[in-house]
Design an enzyme around this catalytic site. Structure first.
Site, short mmCIF file in Angstrom:
data_model
loop_
_atom_site.label_atom_id
_atom_site.label_comp_id
_atom_site.label_asym_id
_atom_site.label_seq_id
_atom_site.Cartn_x
_atom_site.Cartn_y
_atom_site.Cartn_z
CG HIS A 165 86.99 -34.03 78.76
ND1 HIS A 165 87.83 -33.91 79.85
CD2 HIS A 165 87.22 -35.26 78.24
CE1 HIS A 165 88.54 -35.02 79.97
NE2 HIS A 165 88.20 -35.84 79.01
CB THR A 194 87.02 -27.36 79.99
OG1 THR A 194 86.47 -28.68 80.08
CG2 THR A 194 85.91 -26.35 80.22
CG HIS A 195 89.47 -30.72 80.67
ND1 HIS A 195 88.42 -31.37 81.29
CD2 HIS A 195 89.79 -29.68 81.47
CE1 HIS A 195 88.12 -30.75 82.42
NE2 HIS A 195 88.94 -29.73 82.56
CG MET A 196 91.06 -28.86 74.14
SD MET A 196 91.33 -27.13 73.68
CE MET A 196 91.80 -26.43 75.26
#
Length: 504
Positions: A279, A436-438
């Site tokens: 994201h 931030t999110h993976m």
């Protein structure tokens, strides 16, 4: 002892357990809790230190140096290099994130099942919902209390109302929040129910052992290379740590570190490291005539979800003053004036459910992540900034600063925001963005050629090896993933228990 600090080890260690878990973040702590409650002898290995609330640094920069991997300066390489942040401490990113909790959206689950029908039985949605409800109760998840929201969160609600967009207070894993605005450095009042203070403590109460400051370097397998038998690690003191795991090795080190560990271990079967998904987020700074004091109130207390179907979710941001100051325009005297008026500035962000994929590699022993947003993702960058700006103006902002190279440094009119969306830069390098999110680098599935782990979280080629974190997600999910990670990790633990004949 339930906790051993690897920096104090004076000699090499050889340990035995039923299951060794690599990583103590949301996934690792959840698996440890579930297994230990069933009587499994669990050992959790964490590369970072144990930091208690009374020792959280006040400085954001000091926090990054002690609690974040690579000082919070990890970067994905590509046409638009972007920073990504990961916690490196007991609890992983949980103690230093915004405490945002989202259930796995049903529409995302349905996408996974449409692409791979075997996931319908492996990940029953009703069971995920039931697990999530129990986790929410343990973590104290509830909407942000208006009494501690702060002006920055109130203004987002005001702007969203003006635009007719669905919005809500963010649901967070906090109890008794005091609105200190320190979530990203760690709550000094200990109000955040992060996994180190909940799920991992539960596991330790049931006998699980934790070793901090011990970095796993390799998964050990049998001579035939068909079964995981343990791990090799190095403690901060320099001591070598060898762990023999009788039943299983669970890798829960993140969507970046988990594939790197597999690659370093010579376990490159399937698309390990590929399908990196994330994201990326863009943000907008705004100046208000009234003081808004961005550092006061819940760090991230409000969100706009009315455009989630387009791949956009908007959040109030909250971070250290030095980071906020970096978004101010100008240099020299102009920048000094901005710093003097820092209380009038705020920053909001738009998280994009990106379509593009990248890759995680291990090159000469170092982690390399490559990723470039595609044209569709960049269009969402522009649309996200337009909507952010319109909300800010509707909530009384005097001026906006999009932080887009090749576009106006300052914006005051909706017409300019419309021009940014329709005719703004098309290069991803023009935007101030971060990840931030993976997800996705050890993704699950039925086909070994297209996935790394089976629908029950077991590695396709190596028995007794499980992966439990967001790297197994078939795609990104468009919302903050920590609660979904815990729910999925619970299913991983139950799969392991079932295969080893232990009642869940």
């Amino acid at each position: 002892m339930t906790h051993i600090d690897g920096s104090t080890l004076e000699g090499d260690q050889r340990l035995r357990c039923d299951v060794v878990i690599v990583g103590s973040g949301p996934a690792g702590s959840t698996v440890a809790r579930e297994l230990a409650a069933s009587g499994v002898d669990v050992l959790v290995l964490e590369a970072g230190p144990l930091v208690t609330p009374d020792r959280y640094p006040r400085s954001a920069l000091r926090s990054m140096s002690t609690q974040y991997r690579d000082w919070g300066a990890s970067v994905v390489l590509g046409r638009a290099p972007m920073p990504y942040v990961q916690g490196r401490m007991v609890g992983g990113g949980s103690p230093i994130n915004g405490a945002i909790c989202w259930r796995l959206p049903r529409d995302v689950w349905a996408e996974w099942v449409d692409a791979d029908p075997s996931l319908a039985d492996a990940l029953p949605f009703d069971e995920l919902e039931s697990i999530t409800g129990e986790l929410e109760r343990r973590l104290g998840v509830s909407p942000t209390d208006a009494a501690i929201a702060g002006r920055k969160n109130e203004l987002m609600a005001q702007g969203a109302n003006a635009l007719g967009l669905e919005h809500r207070p963010i649901r967070r894993n906090v109890v008794g929040c005091e609105g200190l605005g320190r979530c990203l450095e760690g709550c000094p009042a200990g109000r955040k129910r992060s996994v180190d203070r909940t799920l991992l403590e539960d596991a330790q109460a049931d006998g699980a052992r934790l070793m901090s400051q011990v970095e796993v370097q390799r998964v050990r397998v049998t001579r035939r290379g068909d079964r995981a038998t343990g791990v090799e690690a190095r403690a901060a003191s320099g001591a070598r740590v060898l762990v023999e795991a009788r039943d299983a090795v669970v890798v829960a080190a993140s969507a970046v570190q988990s594939p790197v560990l597999l690659l370093k271990s010579g376990l490159g079967q399937g698309p390990v490291g590929r399908h990196f998904s994330c994201h990326p987020g863009v943000s907008m700074a705004a100046r208000y005539r009234e003081p808004v004091r961005m550092w006061q109130g819940a760090t991230q207390g409000h969100e706009v979800i009315g455009l989630r179907h387009e791949g956009l979710k908007f959040e109030v941001l909250g971070f250290g003053l030095a980071v906020l100051a970096s978004r101010l325009p100008g240099v020299g005297a102009e920048l000094s004036r901005g710093v003097a008026e820092l209380g009038h500035w705020l920053d909001w962000g738009a998280a994009v459910r990106a379509e593009s994929e990248g890759r995680v590699r291990c090159v000469a022993g170092r982690t390399l992540v490559t990723y470039t947003p595609n044209a569709r993702d960049v269009r969402l960058f522009r649309r996200g900034l337009r909507v952010l700006g319109e909300m800010m103006l509707a909530a009384g902002a005097e001026s906006l600063h999009p932080g887009v190279r090749g576009f106006d440094a300052e914006v005051r009119r909706v017409a300019d925001l419309e021009r940014l969306e329709s005719d703004g830069p098309t290069s991803p390098a023009a935007f101030t963005s971060a990840i931030t999110h993976m997800f996705g680098t050890c993704r699950m599935g039925q086909d070994p050629a297209r996935s790394v782990v089976r629908p029950d979280f077991r590695h396709h080629a190596i028995e007794a090896l499980y992966v439990a974190d967001s790297s197994v997600f078939p795609s990104n999910i468009g919302v903050n993933p920590q609660l979904a990670i815990m729910a999925m990790a619970t299913l991983c633990a139950r799969s392991l228990l079932h295969r080893n004949g232990v009642a869940c």
